[in-house]
Scaffold this motif. Structure first.
Motif, PDB file in Angstrom:
ATOM      1  N   ARG A   1       0.856  -1.197   0.000  1.00 60.74           N
ATOM      2  CA  ARG A   1       0.000   0.000   0.000  1.00 60.74           C
ATOM      3  C   ARG A   1       0.884   1.237   0.000  1.00 60.74           C
ATOM      4  N   HIS A   2       0.336   2.330  -0.381  1.00 60.58           N
ATOM      5  CA  HIS A   2       1.147   3.545  -0.453  1.00 60.58           C
ATOM      6  C   HIS A   2       0.447   4.752   0.144  1.00 60.58           C
ATOM      7  N   ASN A   3       0.041   4.621   1.388  1.00 63.01           N
ATOM      8  CA  ASN A   3      -0.512   5.773   2.096  1.00 63.01           C
ATOM      9  C   ASN A   3       0.647   6.438   2.841  1.00 63.01           C
ATOM     10  N   PRO A   4       1.137   7.593   2.368  1.00 62.51           N
ATOM     11  CA  PRO A   4       2.362   8.176   2.944  1.00 62.51           C
ATOM     12  C   PRO A   4       2.224   8.503   4.429  1.00 62.51           C
ATOM     13  N   GLU A   5       1.054   8.953   4.852  1.00 64.64           N
ATOM     14  CA  GLU A   5       0.909   9.295   6.273  1.00 64.64           C
ATOM     15  C   GLU A   5       0.968   8.056   7.152  1.00 64.64           C
ATOM     16  N   ARG A   6       0.361   6.983   6.687  1.00 61.62           N
ATOM     17  CA  ARG A   6       0.393   5.738   7.439  1.00 61.62           C
ATOM     18  C   ARG A   6       1.830   5.209   7.512  1.00 61.62           C
ATOM     19  N   ARG A   7       2.526   5.319   6.380  1.00 67.21           N
ATOM     20  CA  ARG A   7       3.915   4.861   6.347  1.00 67.21           C
ATOM     21  C   ARG A   7       4.773   5.652   7.356  1.00 67.21           C
ATOM     22  N   THR A   8       4.583   6.951   7.367  1.00 69.14           N
ATOM     23  CA  THR A   8       5.336   7.777   8.312  1.00 69.14           C
ATOM     24  C   THR A   8       4.989   7.415   9.757  1.00 69.14           C
ATOM     25  N   ALA A   9       3.710   7.183  10.019  1.00 67.46           N
ATOM     26  CA  ALA A   9       3.291   6.825  11.380  1.00 67.46           C
ATOM     27  C   ALA A   9       3.921   5.495  11.803  1.00 67.46           C
ATOM     28  N   LEU A  10       4.031   4.558  10.869  1.00 67.34           N
ATOM     29  CA  LEU A  10       4.661   3.275  11.180  1.00 67.34           C
ATOM     30  C   LEU A  10       6.160   3.460  11.468  1.00 67.34           C
TER      31      LEU A  10
ATOM     32  N   VAL B   1      -2.237  -0.267  15.019  1.00 72.31           N
ATOM     33  CA  VAL B   1      -2.874  -0.692  13.761  1.00 72.31           C
ATOM     34  C   VAL B   1      -2.979  -2.223  13.763  1.00 72.31           C
ATOM     35  N   PRO B   2      -3.832  -2.783  12.897  1.00 74.12           N
ATOM     36  CA  PRO B   2      -3.992  -4.240  12.900  1.00 74.12           C
ATOM     37  C   PRO B   2      -2.687  -4.973  12.588  1.00 74.12           C
ATOM     38  N   THR B   3      -2.489  -6.100  13.250  1.00 70.87           N
ATOM     39  CA  THR B   3      -1.326  -6.935  12.982  1.00 70.87           C
ATOM     40  C   THR B   3      -1.261  -7.253  11.487  1.00 70.87           C
ATOM     41  N   GLY B   4      -0.082  -7.093  10.924  1.00 64.27           N
ATOM     42  CA  GLY B   4       0.095  -7.342   9.493  1.00 64.27           C
ATOM     43  C   GLY B   4       0.207  -6.061   8.691  1.00 64.27           C
ATOM     44  N   THR B   5      -0.159  -4.927   9.315  1.00 66.78           N
ATOM     45  CA  THR B   5      -0.111  -3.657   8.580  1.00 66.78           C
ATOM     46  C   THR B   5       1.319  -3.333   8.150  1.00 66.78           C
ATOM     47  N   ALA B   6       2.265  -3.382   9.105  1.00 64.96           N
ATOM     48  CA  ALA B   6       3.655  -3.006   8.779  1.00 64.96           C
ATOM     49  C   ALA B   6       4.207  -3.884   7.659  1.00 64.96           C
ATOM     50  N   SER B   7       3.803  -5.150   7.648  1.00 59.01           N
ATOM     51  CA  SER B   7       4.353  -6.023   6.599  1.00 59.01           C
ATOM     52  C   SER B   7       3.759  -5.697   5.227  1.00 59.01           C
ATOM     53  N   ASN B   8       2.711  -4.887   5.183  1.00 63.67           N
ATOM     54  CA  ASN B   8       2.230  -4.391   3.897  1.00 63.67           C
ATOM     55  C   ASN B   8       3.058  -3.211   3.395  1.00 63.67           C
ATOM     56  N   TYR B   9       3.796  -2.591   4.280  1.00 59.38           N
ATOM     57  CA  TYR B   9       4.586  -1.409   3.906  1.00 59.38           C
ATOM     58  C   TYR B   9       6.067  -1.717   3.737  1.00 59.38           C
TER      59      TYR B   9
END
Lengths: 187, 187
Positions: A2-11, A38-46
């Motif tokens: 996924r490419h949500n820049p704000e979510r990526r920065t938050a991670l 965030v739900p488990t697995g989110t970081a592994s999407n980024y």
């Protein structure tokens, strides 16, 4: 990916907090998810894997530490700049502790160490170039020595702040500038 | 508690290797036994707990790093002394990496941080006093600045040695001494 820049920065910011609090061994993609809420697995999407996460944290630390040009003193003054640098570090201790953790993990992971070395080398050369172009006093050698001295001071302030109480930092910084950045450099 | 000094030293040296290789989270009494090649349970006969082991490692690092007076140059020369310090650090990388690990673990363990701060503070004051009594050039402020600059240089050399290749250390050390320890101090 996924490419949500704000979510990526938050991670990445969550990863910095995990690194600072738990050390590099505590940093897992799952711990980042928990820290970010965030739900488990989110970081592994980024981030494809932990190694990629580490490299992206490195670059995020620069965004967190870089001064806002609007905050620079006018006219420029080396002592004021260094005190601002130290104050910014103290407001962003997690970022600097995370950087130390990445340096130490790099000792055990050659590919991470190569990334950290390239990153720090580029930062240092950019700082030297900016300093020499800014009209501030001092020569290349002096700015390089100032970099080592400030790194030492920051490591002390991060890890043994009580020790530094005996050496007031404003006086230390003034002396660094006076001796390392003379108006008429010795060489 | 048994009191075989050689065994105790061997366990502390094993602990330093574990810290340097695995990081502080990898340091357990059992890992120290394995590294030292002694029966499981041996380390726990020498150290009441992990916290006590950490403090004793701290003091062992000094024994490992302290120069042999016979190795000092005669007459004393600040540039030669600092190059010897750097060369000794490079021969004892594990000891210095272990020290960095203890500093970082201290961020999370206030009682360890207090030990590290007291230890480093006493070392620094002893170094300053020795320098001022030795007849070497420089004043108190200059020796303090040299300490920060050398700490920064050592952290770089330990964690990103490739970066330092662009800045030959002999030249860096010469410039440190010339600017920080002037024959006639500015103040």
């Amino acid at each position: 990916m996924r490419h949500n820049p704000e979510r990526r920065t938050a991670l990445l910011d969550a990863a910095i907090e995990v690194l600072a609090r738990e050390g590099s061994r505590g940093l897992t993609l799952r711990a980042v998810d928990a820290e970010a809420g965030v739900p488990t697995g989110t970081a592994s999407n980024y981030f494809a894997n932990r190694a990629q996460l580490l490299v992206q944290i490195l670059h995020r630390t620069r965004e967190r530490i870089a001064p806002d040009p609007a905050d620079l003193p006018a006219p420029l003054d080396a002592k004021v700049l260094l005190m601002l640098l130290l104050e910014r570090m103290r407001r962003e201790r997690s970022v600097h502790i995370a950087m130390l953790e990445l340096r130490l993990e790099g000792i055990r992971r050659p590919e991470l160490q190569a990334e950290v070395a390239a990153f720090q080398g580029a930062e240092l050369e950019a700082n030297i170039a900016w300093h020499l172009e800014s009209g501030l006093p001092g020569d290349r050698q002096g700015v390089l020595l100032l970099y080592f001295a400030m790194l030492g001071l920051i490591v002390e302030d991060l890890t043994v702040p009580a020790m530094l109480e005996a050496y007031p930092v404003a006086g230390v910084i003034d002396a660094m500038v006076e001796r390392l950045l003379p108006e008429s450099p010795a060489q």
